[in-house]
Structure formats: C-alpha cells, structure tokens
Design an enzyme around this catalytic site. Structure first.
Site, PDB file in Angstrom:
ATOM      1  N   ASN A   1      53.267  29.507 -23.886  1.00 33.51           N
ATOM      2  CA  ASN A   1      52.975  30.498 -24.516  1.00 33.51           C
ATOM      3  C   ASN A   1      53.794  31.871 -24.485  1.00 33.51           C
ATOM      4  O   ASN A   1      54.090  32.296 -23.498  1.00 33.51           O
ATOM      5  CB  ASN A   1      51.437  31.161 -24.204  1.00 33.51           C
ATOM      6  CG  ASN A   1      50.359  29.922 -24.647  1.00 33.51           C
ATOM      7  OD1 ASN A   1      50.614  29.166 -25.051  1.00 33.51           O
ATOM      8  ND2 ASN A   1      49.082  30.522 -24.333  1.00 33.51           N
TER       9      ASN A   1
ATOM     10  N   ASP B   1      44.054  31.492 -29.752  1.00 34.19           N
ATOM     11  CA  ASP B   1      44.386  31.709 -28.298  1.00 34.19           C
ATOM     12  C   ASP B   1      43.209  32.544 -27.882  1.00 34.19           C
ATOM     13  O   ASP B   1      42.602  33.218 -28.451  1.00 34.19           O
ATOM     14  CB  ASP B   1      45.578  32.362 -28.166  1.00 34.19           C
ATOM     15  CG  ASP B   1      46.354  32.523 -27.159  1.00 34.19           C
ATOM     16  OD1 ASP B   1      45.955  31.655 -26.037  1.00 34.19           O
ATOM     17  OD2 ASP B   1      47.059  33.662 -26.703  1.00 34.19           O
TER      18      ASP B   1
ATOM     19  N   GLY C   1      51.862  33.437 -19.933  1.00 37.80           N
ATOM     20  CA  GLY C   1      52.567  34.222 -19.186  1.00 37.80           C
ATOM     21  C   GLY C   1      53.800  33.879 -18.621  1.00 37.80           C
ATOM     22  O   GLY C   1      54.463  34.161 -17.551  1.00 37.80           O
TER      23      GLY C   1
END
Ligand SMILES: [Zn+2]
Length: 277
Positions: free
Chosen positions: A228, A80, A207
């Site tokens: 995520n 990521d 987020g």
C-alpha cells in the site's frame, strides 16, 4: 480495464512480483496512478481510505471506477481501512467489490467478529476481503496509534484468524508503520517467513513508504503480494504544489499537471521497485 483484486493478485503471484495499491484523494491522484500503470504496462489497485471518501464521496469512487474501465491495463478499485460495517453496503452500492475491513483496533476475538461480518456481506457479491492481524503503529489520515498499542502479527494465530474471519488476503505487521519512518525501518523477516509457512493467502504490507529496494525485494521473495502506498504519493502531490509556488506558476491547469507528473513518477518508481526480483 476494470478487474477484480482476485485476478490482480493471482497475476502478481504467477509473475513473482508484488502489486502497488495506491491511495487516491482526487482526480489528479486517479490520473497519476492510471498513467503510471499504463506506462509500465502492469496492473495496479486504486484504493481509497474513508478519509478521502469524506471529501470525495461517491463521485471519487465513480471517477476511480470509470478510470479503471477506460484504462489499457487491469485495475481494481479497493476500499481501504473500512471501520464500520455500513461502509461495506455503501461501497457495494457505489460499485466496489474489494474491501479491507480493519478490525485491528479491536482485541483478537472482536477483530475476527468485525471482519467476519463485513466479509459475509462482501462475499455475498463475490467480492474480495483483506483482513489485518496485528496492529500498525504510526499514523494514516489523522488516525494515530501510539507505539505502546502497536503489536506485531502473531504467526501462531494466522491460521485461526484466516479461517474464522474468512478473508482472501492478510495484511501483516512485522515492524512496518503507517506514515514516515523516523529511523531506519526494522522489519522482522523471521516473523514474515513464519507467517508465510502458515498461510498461502496473498500477504499485504501497509506502511511501505521509505523501504529500500533491497528490503522490498526481500519482502516480495518472502511472499508479500501487495504494497500500500499513501504517504509517498501525498508527498509527491505536495512537492508539485510547492514547486508551483516557488516558480510563481499561477495557472491552475499547469499546477494540476505538475502534481500529476510528480505523482506519476512516484507510481512508476514504486511499480519498478515491486517488480524487482
Ligand atoms: Zn494502511
């Protein structure tokens, strides 16, 4: 079993649900994600941020890959927010095939250039590339981006960005922020609908901590395929530690088990949220 992010997102698309991509930092995190996914019988993505790699290095990647191989559900392992091209080769050497080159801190053309360079190397091994257009506000792993620098994904640039950067999934910014929302999340759904009309690529939301069930369902219906999860998993871990301290638990294995169980509960909760129609 270990699989590719391509296959996992294809499955999510055909099932009309979204996949949870969970950030891990240690053994307890990996164990909690795998156990949560196996409990629910759905695929997941285990992902690592460069900050977690600074601490866990290749051993953390090796552990995640082996846990994916041993699992009864399909799991891919993803890097990521890669912010330097060298991380791609390092990741490939360590066995990773799924990456998010994060060029969002650059201006538009530099973002394309950075993402494209990373994508070339990732594609050379048949790997999966997630790019980000726009920029998230908030903080993740000590990277704080002030609100004034933040901007949302421009639907008019999506087609150009996707074709030039040659990505396989697009992370979007529609008012989602990294970290904890200080006030009620305010997502720009009309913007999301416009982005969806422009591209058929899987859309990713970073987020996603703190979004209501209704908001998540609306996102999934509008085409978000991957959420995520970082902040809420970290909070679950810390709540395990806090509970251990408050109850005077001093046995290390008991503390680790408590943390795993708190994180596993969060993984299950998120998987169920992302599976709501
Ligand atoms: Zn992120």
């Amino acid at each position: 079993m270990i699989t590719s992010s391509f296959d996992i997102l294809k499955w999510a698309n055909s099932s009309n649900i979204a996949i949870g991509a969970f950030n891990v930092y240690n053994f307890e995190g990996v164990k909690a994600v795998v156990e949560g996914a196996e409990q629910e019988g759905v695929p997941v993505i285990i992902q690592m941020h460069p900050a977690s790699l600074e601490r866990g290095s290749r051993s953390l990647i090796a552990m995640a890959l082996e846990a994916a191989r041993l699992s009864t559900v399909s799991i891919s392992v993803h890097l990521d927010h890669i912010d330097r091209i060298a991380s791609v080769s390092e990741g490939i050497d360590a066995g990773i095939t799924s990456f998010m080159p994060d060029g969002s801190r650059y201006d538009y053309d530099e973002n394309i250039e950075f993402t494209k360079l990373c994508a070339q190397e990732i594609r050379s091994i048949g790997g999966f590339v997630e790019g980000e257009l726009g920029r998230l506000s908030g903080s993740e792993d000590n990277v704080t981006i002030s609100d004034y620098q933040a901007f949302l994904t421009d639907p008019l640039l999506v087609d150009d960005y996707v074709s030039k950067a040659r990505i396989n999934a697009l992370a979007i910014c529609i008012g989602n922020i990294h970290g904890k929302y200080e006030s009620e999340p305010n997502l720009d759904f009309p913007r999301l609908y416009k982005i969806r009309e422009t591209t058929e690529l899987p859309l990713v939301m970073h987020g996603a901590s703190g979004l209501s069930d209704e908001m998540v369902s609306q996102c999934v219906r509008a085409g978000i395929s991957k959420f995520n999860v970082n902040t809420e998993l970290r909070q679950a871990y810390i709540s395990g530690i806090t509970e251990a301290v408050n109850h005077n638990i001093t046995d290390l294995l008991s503390i680790m088990n408590l943390c795993v169980s708190k994180m596993r509960d969060m993984v299950v909760l998120k998987i169920r949220q992302y599976s709501l129609q």
